[in-house]
Design an enzyme around this catalytic site. Sequence first.
Site, PDB file in Angstrom:
ATOM      1  N   ASP A 137      -4.338  -6.378   5.190  1.00 18.81           N
ATOM      2  CA  ASP A 137      -5.427  -7.148   5.807  1.00 18.81           C
ATOM      3  C   ASP A 137      -5.483  -8.550   5.224  1.00 18.81           C
ATOM      4  O   ASP A 137      -5.995  -9.477   5.859  1.00 18.81           O
ATOM      5  CB  ASP A 137      -6.764  -6.440   5.566  1.00 18.81           C
ATOM      6  CG  ASP A 137      -6.850  -5.135   6.348  1.00 18.81           C
ATOM      7  OD1 ASP A 137      -6.362  -5.117   7.500  1.00 18.81           O
ATOM      8  OD2 ASP A 137      -7.379  -4.148   5.812  1.00 18.81           O
ATOM      9  N   PHE A 161      -4.710   3.102  14.912  1.00 13.48           N
ATOM     10  CA  PHE A 161      -5.016   4.096  13.899  1.00 13.48           C
ATOM     11  C   PHE A 161      -6.202   3.588  13.091  1.00 13.48           C
ATOM     12  O   PHE A 161      -6.444   2.381  13.034  1.00 13.48           O
ATOM     13  CB  PHE A 161      -3.816   4.318  12.963  1.00 13.48           C
ATOM     14  CG  PHE A 161      -2.917   5.433  13.407  1.00 13.48           C
ATOM     15  CD1 PHE A 161      -2.078   5.278  14.493  1.00 13.48           C
ATOM     16  CD2 PHE A 161      -2.901   6.650  12.733  1.00 13.48           C
ATOM     17  CE1 PHE A 161      -1.253   6.299  14.916  1.00 13.48           C
ATOM     18  CE2 PHE A 161      -2.083   7.684  13.137  1.00 13.48           C
ATOM     19  CZ  PHE A 161      -1.255   7.512  14.223  1.00 13.48           C
ATOM     20  N   LYS A 180     -13.797   0.489  15.671  1.00 17.07           N
ATOM     21  CA  LYS A 180     -12.506  -0.180  15.901  1.00 17.07           C
ATOM     22  C   LYS A 180     -12.075  -0.014  17.355  1.00 17.07           C
ATOM     23  O   LYS A 180     -11.550  -0.943  17.966  1.00 17.07           O
ATOM     24  CB  LYS A 180     -11.421   0.372  14.958  1.00 17.07           C
ATOM     25  CG  LYS A 180     -11.577  -0.146  13.535  1.00 17.07           C
ATOM     26  CD  LYS A 180     -10.636   0.519  12.533  1.00 17.07           C
ATOM     27  CE  LYS A 180     -10.958   0.029  11.125  1.00 17.07           C
ATOM     28  NZ  LYS A 180     -10.307   0.750  10.053  1.00 17.07           N
ATOM     29  N   ASN A 232       0.845  -1.193   0.000  1.00 18.14           N
ATOM     30  CA  ASN A 232       0.000   0.000   0.000  1.00 18.14           C
ATOM     31  C   ASN A 232       0.883   1.248   0.000  1.00 18.14           C
ATOM     32  O   ASN A 232       2.108   1.132  -0.035  1.00 18.14           O
ATOM     33  CB  ASN A 232      -0.964  -0.006   1.198  1.00 18.14           C
ATOM     34  CG  ASN A 232      -0.206  -0.082   2.508  1.00 18.14           C
ATOM     35  OD1 ASN A 232       0.546   0.819   2.844  1.00 18.14           O
ATOM     36  ND2 ASN A 232      -0.380  -1.183   3.236  1.00 18.14           N
ATOM     37  N   ASP A 280      -4.604  -9.864  13.073  1.00 18.47           N
ATOM     38  CA  ASP A 280      -4.683  -8.455  13.461  1.00 18.47           C
ATOM     39  C   ASP A 280      -3.753  -8.209  14.652  1.00 18.47           C
ATOM     40  O   ASP A 280      -4.026  -8.651  15.770  1.00 18.47           O
ATOM     41  CB  ASP A 280      -6.127  -8.088  13.799  1.00 18.47           C
ATOM     42  CG  ASP A 280      -6.310  -6.586  13.874  1.00 18.47           C
ATOM     43  OD1 ASP A 280      -5.517  -5.918  14.562  1.00 18.47           O
ATOM     44  OD2 ASP A 280      -7.243  -6.077  13.221  1.00 18.47           O
ATOM     45  N   ILE A 281      -2.652  -7.518  14.393  1.00 23.70           N
ATOM     46  CA  ILE A 281      -1.633  -7.285  15.423  1.00 23.70           C
ATOM     47  C   ILE A 281      -2.203  -6.448  16.567  1.00 23.70           C
ATOM     48  O   ILE A 281      -2.045  -6.770  17.748  1.00 23.70           O
ATOM     49  CB  ILE A 281      -0.414  -6.544  14.810  1.00 23.70           C
ATOM     50  CG1 ILE A 281       0.141  -7.321  13.621  1.00 23.70           C
ATOM     51  CG2 ILE A 281       0.659  -6.300  15.856  1.00 23.70           C
ATOM     52  CD1 ILE A 281       1.093  -6.530  12.730  1.00 23.70           C
ATOM     53  N   LYS A 295       8.405 -17.237 -10.898  1.00 21.14           N
ATOM     54  CA  LYS A 295       7.595 -16.151 -11.460  1.00 21.14           C
ATOM     55  C   LYS A 295       6.378 -16.719 -12.196  1.00 21.14           C
ATOM     56  O   LYS A 295       6.522 -17.642 -13.021  1.00 21.14           O
ATOM     57  CB  LYS A 295       8.477 -15.342 -12.425  1.00 21.14           C
ATOM     58  CG  LYS A 295       7.783 -14.123 -12.969  1.00 21.14           C
ATOM     59  CD  LYS A 295       8.684 -13.376 -13.940  1.00 21.14           C
ATOM     60  CE  LYS A 295       7.875 -12.339 -14.678  1.00 21.14           C
ATOM     61  NZ  LYS A 295       8.570 -11.860 -15.870  1.00 21.14           N
ATOM     62  N   LYS A 321     -11.909  -3.636  19.022  1.00 25.87           N
ATOM     63  CA  LYS A 321     -10.534  -4.104  19.287  1.00 25.87           C
ATOM     64  C   LYS A 321     -10.113  -3.827  20.730  1.00 25.87           C
ATOM     65  O   LYS A 321      -8.974  -4.073  21.098  1.00 25.87           O
ATOM     66  CB  LYS A 321      -9.552  -3.452  18.297  1.00 25.87           C
ATOM     67  CG  LYS A 321      -9.808  -3.822  16.838  1.00 25.87           C
ATOM     68  CD  LYS A 321      -8.629  -3.444  15.939  1.00 25.87           C
ATOM     69  CE  LYS A 321      -8.956  -3.660  14.466  1.00 25.87           C
ATOM     70  NZ  LYS A 321      -7.801  -3.535  13.579  1.00 25.87           N
TER      71      LYS A 321
HETATM   72  O1  PMT Z   1       2.941   5.985   6.608  1.00 24.95           O
HETATM   73  P1  PMT Z   1       2.412   7.334   6.124  1.00 24.95           P
HETATM   74  O2  PMT Z   1       2.600   7.530   4.638  1.00 24.95           O
HETATM   75  O3  PMT Z   1       2.958   8.469   6.938  1.00 24.95           O
HETATM   76  O4  PMT Z   1       0.834   7.321   6.339  1.00 24.95           O
HETATM   77  C1  PMT Z   1       0.314   7.266   7.619  1.00 24.95           C
HETATM   78  C2  PMT Z   1      -0.869   6.285   7.697  1.00 24.95           C
HETATM   79  C3  PMT Z   1      -2.026   6.798   6.861  1.00 24.95           C
HETATM   80  C4  PMT Z   1      -0.429   4.887   7.228  1.00 24.95           C
HETATM   81  C5  PMT Z   1      -1.241   6.204   9.235  1.00 24.95           C
HETATM   82  O5  PMT Z   1      -1.592   7.473   9.687  1.00 24.95           O
HETATM   83  C6  PMT Z   1      -2.390   5.219   9.458  1.00 24.95           C
HETATM   84  O6  PMT Z   1      -3.557   5.536   9.339  1.00 24.95           O
HETATM   85  N1  PMT Z   1      -2.042   3.947   9.815  1.00 24.95           N
HETATM   86  C7  PMT Z   1      -3.003   2.857   9.926  1.00 24.95           C
HETATM   87  C8  PMT Z   1      -3.351   2.348   8.541  1.00 24.95           C
HETATM   88  C9  PMT Z   1      -4.321   1.182   8.586  1.00 24.95           C
HETATM   89  O7  PMT Z   1      -3.955   0.101   8.238  1.00 24.95           O
HETATM   90  O8  PMT Z   1      -5.513   1.465   9.096  1.00 24.95           O
HETATM   91  P2  PMT Z   1      -6.725   0.386   9.233  1.00 24.95           P
HETATM   92  O9  PMT Z   1      -7.910   1.226   9.547  1.00 24.95           O
HETATM   93  O10 PMT Z   1      -6.784  -0.487   8.028  1.00 24.95           O
HETATM   94  O11 PMT Z   1      -6.280  -0.491  10.465  1.00 24.95           O
HETATM   95  C10 PMT Z   1      -6.708  -0.222  11.777  1.00 24.95           C
HETATM   96  C11 PMT Z   1      -5.597  -0.476  12.778  1.00 24.95           C
HETATM   97  O12 PMT Z   1      -5.328  -1.883  12.839  1.00 24.95           O
HETATM   98  C12 PMT Z   1      -4.277   0.195  12.462  1.00 24.95           C
HETATM   99  O13 PMT Z   1      -3.743   0.671  13.695  1.00 24.95           O
HETATM  100  C13 PMT Z   1      -3.413  -0.933  11.909  1.00 24.95           C
HETATM  101  O14 PMT Z   1      -2.032  -0.726  12.211  1.00 24.95           O
HETATM  102  C14 PMT Z   1      -3.959  -2.127  12.669  1.00 24.95           C
HETATM  103  N2  PMT Z   1      -3.831  -3.420  11.973  1.00 24.95           N
HETATM  104  C15 PMT Z   1      -4.507  -3.661  10.820  1.00 24.95           C
HETATM  105  C16 PMT Z   1      -4.422  -4.898  10.235  1.00 24.95           C
HETATM  106  C17 PMT Z   1      -3.629  -5.892  10.828  1.00 24.95           C
HETATM  107  N3  PMT Z   1      -3.505  -7.080  10.286  1.00 24.95           N
HETATM  108  N4  PMT Z   1      -2.965  -5.623  11.956  1.00 24.95           N
HETATM  109  C18 PMT Z   1      -3.045  -4.403  12.532  1.00 24.95           C
HETATM  110  O15 PMT Z   1      -2.422  -4.183  13.578  1.00 24.95           O
END
Ligand code: PMT
Length: 411
Positions: free
Chosen positions: A287, A331, A345, A218, A314-315, A297, A349
């Site tokens: 995800d 986030f 969330k 991403n 999901d960490i 390949k 969570k």
């Molecule tokens: O890195 P930059 O270019 O500076 O951009 C910053 C950002 C936009 C990446 C950052 O501000 C941000 O929003 N990070 C979280 C991105 C994200 O994956 O959001 P989400 O809404 O999909 O996930 C929710 C939360 O679950 C996040 O805290 C994510 O880290 C966590 N997660 C998600 C999936 C997973 N398998 N494990 C996780 O821990």
Amino acid sequence: MDTPIKKHVLLAICGGIAAYKSAELVRLLRKKGLDVRVVMTVSAHEFVSPLTFQALSGNPVHLQLLDAEEENAMGHINLARWADVVIIAPATANTIAKCAHGLADDLVTTLFLAATCPLYMAPAMNQSMWNKAITQDNISKLESYGVVFIGPDSGHQACGEVGYGRMAEPADICQRVCEHLTVPMMAQPKISALAGVKVLITAGPTREHIDPVRYITNRSSGKMGYALACAALKAGAEVSLISGPVNLAEPVGVDFIQVETAAQMYEAAMARAADVDIFIAAAAVADYTPSLTENVKIKKICDQTSILLNKTQDILAAVALLTPAPFTVGFAAETHDLETYAQDKLRKKKLDMIAANWVGRAEGGFDSEQNALEVFWQNGRTSLAMASKTVLAEQLINSIATRFNEKKSRS
Ligand code: PMT
């Protein structure tokens, strides 16, 4: 957080509905052991009685620039000299404009001009007034002279509109001012909001391999997570940073763990999360990951193809489920219904806090130098206006430190 005893805070209150919040600010500052004196503009005492502030501060409230009685006791110059820090909260568009142009036609603007100590402003105004180019120009000008702005937050306004312009929460203003008074002004070792606290942060994207040459990823640059690591370090924390692949220099002073995939990030986080006090998940973790990574390949044989994807672990949710769990901050990156998804969330969570940002827009989010955050916790919220990720990270770390220390003092 330790705060110096009997430092002098001069709180200037302008005329706006947010003036009622300044009463709570006085209470919080006094609770920190600070000596608070209040000055008000004429229109401010249309909103809240000076008696309220006199009772809360334990000091007479100053109202007039030319008041013979007050002039004898403590003139505006003496008052400016007395202050270790001046906070204008709420700071109206009018007072901001006057200060930006060096006008001094009342006690508040005269003090602003006379003060040689650090100056803070917590703006509060209608969102259109905040967004006006002239207001933003005034703010940039004041910032260039070293004035520090706290907020404004975004949300529902007294006028019925929604947007940026609400005064920052008194707890956040108090935290910023106390940090200021504690760090540079005390001739003793640095005492910071997160001194000795262990903070684990994830940052950047992950790469999920399809075959030896292709992967799913991403647009995360890691800038937000790295800025948080630096801000936490600055606040005195011991910082571990788990980073996906990014083009940023490893921050000096952090325990740095390089990973590539969501599975590796999960392993790295779970190996450390039980030993930290705060976990902040700023990484954009995939995800889904291909159910199978080809060893060779994939050849272009068919007109169409598909990749079967499995959900990753999901960490963030896994860390929040640990017993005991660290103070857990997630986030939320959303293209629509930001608050609904973020609150969802936060609840599902079982997080302590969540910082939500818009993504897929021209400004902010992924790979941008700037960002804005809506931060939520149980029964509370704050908005951090569009700013550089460095500034924003410091504001978010302050807010996290406040909530973390509150939770710790309750347990
Ligand atoms: O890195 P930059 O270019 O500076 O951009 C910053 C950002 C936009 C990446 C950052 O501000 C941000 O929003 N990070 C979280 C991105 C994200 O994956 O959001 P989400 O809404 O999909 O996930 C929710 C939360 O679950 C996040 O805290 C994510 O880290 C966590 N997660 C998600 C999936 C997973 N398998 N494990 C996780 O821990």
